[in-house]
Design an enzyme around this catalytic site. Structure first.
Site, PDB file in Angstrom:
ATOM      1  N   LEU A  33       4.838  26.723 -44.023  1.00 57.66           N
ATOM      2  CA  LEU A  33       5.124  25.855 -45.170  1.00 57.66           C
ATOM      3  C   LEU A  33       5.237  26.667 -46.457  1.00 57.66           C
ATOM      4  O   LEU A  33       4.474  27.606 -46.685  1.00 57.66           O
ATOM      5  CB  LEU A  33       4.024  24.794 -45.315  1.00 57.66           C
ATOM      6  CG  LEU A  33       3.836  23.859 -44.116  1.00 57.66           C
ATOM      7  CD1 LEU A  33       2.788  22.798 -44.449  1.00 57.66           C
ATOM      8  CD2 LEU A  33       5.135  23.205 -43.669  1.00 57.66           C
ATOM      9  N   GLY A  36       8.969  24.574 -51.036  1.00 59.78           N
ATOM     10  CA  GLY A  36      10.012  23.579 -50.745  1.00 59.78           C
ATOM     11  C   GLY A  36       9.424  22.441 -49.913  1.00 59.78           C
ATOM     12  O   GLY A  36       9.594  21.264 -50.233  1.00 59.78           O
ATOM     13  N   HIS A  37       8.676  22.802 -48.852  1.00 59.72           N
ATOM     14  CA  HIS A  37       8.029  21.763 -48.033  1.00 59.72           C
ATOM     15  C   HIS A  37       7.021  20.984 -48.882  1.00 59.72           C
ATOM     16  O   HIS A  37       6.930  19.769 -48.783  1.00 59.72           O
ATOM     17  CB  HIS A  37       7.231  22.398 -46.876  1.00 59.72           C
ATOM     18  CG  HIS A  37       8.068  23.081 -45.842  1.00 59.72           C
ATOM     19  ND1 HIS A  37       7.989  24.423 -45.602  1.00 59.72           N
ATOM     20  CD2 HIS A  37       8.996  22.596 -44.977  1.00 59.72           C
ATOM     21  CE1 HIS A  37       8.815  24.749 -44.614  1.00 59.72           C
ATOM     22  NE2 HIS A  37       9.442  23.672 -44.225  1.00 59.72           N
ATOM     23  N   GLY A 149      15.154  18.585 -46.794  1.00 56.62           N
ATOM     24  CA  GLY A 149      15.689  19.375 -47.902  1.00 56.62           C
ATOM     25  C   GLY A 149      17.197  19.557 -47.776  1.00 56.62           C
ATOM     26  O   GLY A 149      17.741  19.650 -46.673  1.00 56.62           O
ATOM     27  N   MET A 186      14.145  28.529 -51.133  1.00 54.43           N
ATOM     28  CA  MET A 186      12.910  28.656 -50.345  1.00 54.43           C
ATOM     29  C   MET A 186      13.223  28.414 -48.872  1.00 54.43           C
ATOM     30  O   MET A 186      13.914  27.456 -48.526  1.00 54.43           O
ATOM     31  CB  MET A 186      11.900  27.594 -50.781  1.00 54.43           C
ATOM     32  CG  MET A 186      11.424  27.757 -52.189  1.00 54.43           C
ATOM     33  SD  MET A 186      10.167  29.028 -52.238  1.00 54.43           S
ATOM     34  CE  MET A 186       9.755  28.988 -53.971  1.00 54.43           C
ATOM     35  N   SER A 188      11.413  29.311 -44.685  1.00 55.17           N
ATOM     36  CA  SER A 188      10.338  29.938 -43.903  1.00 55.17           C
ATOM     37  C   SER A 188      10.740  31.344 -43.488  1.00 55.17           C
ATOM     38  O   SER A 188       9.907  32.223 -43.312  1.00 55.17           O
ATOM     39  CB  SER A 188      10.020  29.101 -42.670  1.00 55.17           C
ATOM     40  OG  SER A 188       9.703  27.802 -43.074  1.00 55.17           O
ATOM     41  N   ARG A 189      12.057  31.556 -43.335  1.00 55.22           N
ATOM     42  CA  ARG A 189      12.542  32.874 -42.916  1.00 55.22           C
ATOM     43  C   ARG A 189      12.346  33.927 -44.020  1.00 55.22           C
ATOM     44  O   ARG A 189      12.334  35.118 -43.724  1.00 55.22           O
ATOM     45  CB  ARG A 189      14.017  32.810 -42.528  1.00 55.22           C
ATOM     46  CG  ARG A 189      14.229  32.094 -41.220  1.00 55.22           C
ATOM     47  CD  ARG A 189      15.604  32.377 -40.657  1.00 55.22           C
ATOM     48  NE  ARG A 189      15.693  31.932 -39.285  1.00 55.22           N
ATOM     49  CZ  ARG A 189      15.980  30.704 -38.903  1.00 55.22           C
ATOM     50  NH1 ARG A 189      16.229  29.787 -39.796  1.00 55.22           N
ATOM     51  NH2 ARG A 189      16.023  30.390 -37.622  1.00 55.22           N
TER      52      ARG A 189
END
Ligand code: PAF
Length: 282
Positions: A33, A36-37, A149, A186, A188-189
């Protein structure tokens, strides 16, 4: 904090609340997370009586085993990030078996061609995997609203299509892309990028902004050429595609139609990490 690892216990908790007509906001994620999340979760908390987050790295949407293996898995940190927002949020972190039984297999969908463009071309089967997991999660959580998103804009349009085709009783809420102060979307990568690459990757958004400015005066082809030429001068990046497409159909813009809304969609690699982004061109 309420954490559920299997759908039966989550459903047993949620069903009485659903019977009491409580509104349920749902944020499906694959974990790792980021802000953005967190912004999606905050919006869900503000708009619903109950918020559920799923954290599940869905194997059927990966067409590359290495990508699946390397996808960041940070459940303990994710739980802390959710706690920072609110202690009453429900987290559903199932196992692959809880979701798929013995064999993780995706259903095949027809999303009226949305699945054949851009990410669909580059990642065959990806949207079947996304459609499968979202349909399963919606059946368990039964959300009033679900939050996604706009960074994955094609995914967002496909989920809206899934909901309309399958007549699912949920409102899909698309939320603006959350960016670092550098402009980098944003993701996760981003976790897998070195500090140097993270800084350099902000270049992707700079080019998108320039493309937007140019699109006001120039043709789609001219803008596409500009983006490809600009990336050729940056050997650290590998541009997979840049496309200008109609927001609704995701079909490429050949000639501008003043009644249509277009977006620029980009996928580029830096340090072998695949980053995607997009920008509204209106
Ligand atoms: O965008 C994601 O993180 C995933 O594609 C989703 C929507 C959680 C489905 O696995």
């Amino acid at each position: 904090m309420f954490i559920f690892n299997d759908k039966d216990s989550l459903e047993a908790f949620l069903n009485p609340l659903i019977n009491q007509k409580k509104t349920i906001g749902f944020v499906p994620t694959m974990g790792a997370l980021h802000e953005g999340h967190q912004s999606l979760i905050k919006r869900s908390v503000a708009e619903n009586e109950i918020t559920v987050i799923s954290i599940f790295v869905n194997p059927t949407q990966f067409n590359n085993t290495e990508d699946l293996e390397k996808y960041p898995r940070t459940l303990d940190q994710d739980i802390d990030k959710v706690k920072e927002i609110n202690d009453l949020i429900l987290i559903y972190a199932p196992t692959v078996e809880d979701i798929y039984g013995k064999s993780p297999i995706a259903e095949h969908f027809n999303f009226d061609g949305l699945e054949l463009q851009m990410e669909g071309k580059q990642r065959p089967g990806h949207f079947d995997g996304v459609g499968t997991i979202i349909k399963k999660l919606f059946a368990t959580v039964k959300p009033t609203r679900a939050y996604f998103g706009e960074k994955d804009f094609q995914q967002l349009q496909i989920i809206k299509k899934l909901v309309s085709k399958e007549k699912l009783p949920v409102k899909i809420v698309g939320c603006p892309i959350h960016r670092a102060s550098s402009g980098l979307a944003m993701s996760s990568r981003n976790e897998r990028l070195s500090a140097d690459a993270k800084e350099k990757a902000a270049f992707i958004y700079k080019v998108l902004q320039e493309a937007k400015e140019q699109f006001q005066q120039r043709s789609a082809k001219e803008v596409i050429d500009f983006v490809y030429t600009t990336f050729e001068k940056e050997p650290e990046f590998e541009l997979e595609y840049f496309e200008i497409a109609d927001e609704e159909t995701l079909l490429s813009c050949i000639e501008k139609d003043p009644h249509k809304k277009y977006r620029g969609f980009i996928t580029a690699f830096i340090e072998n990490i695949r980053l995607i982004d997009n920008i509204a061109l209106y």
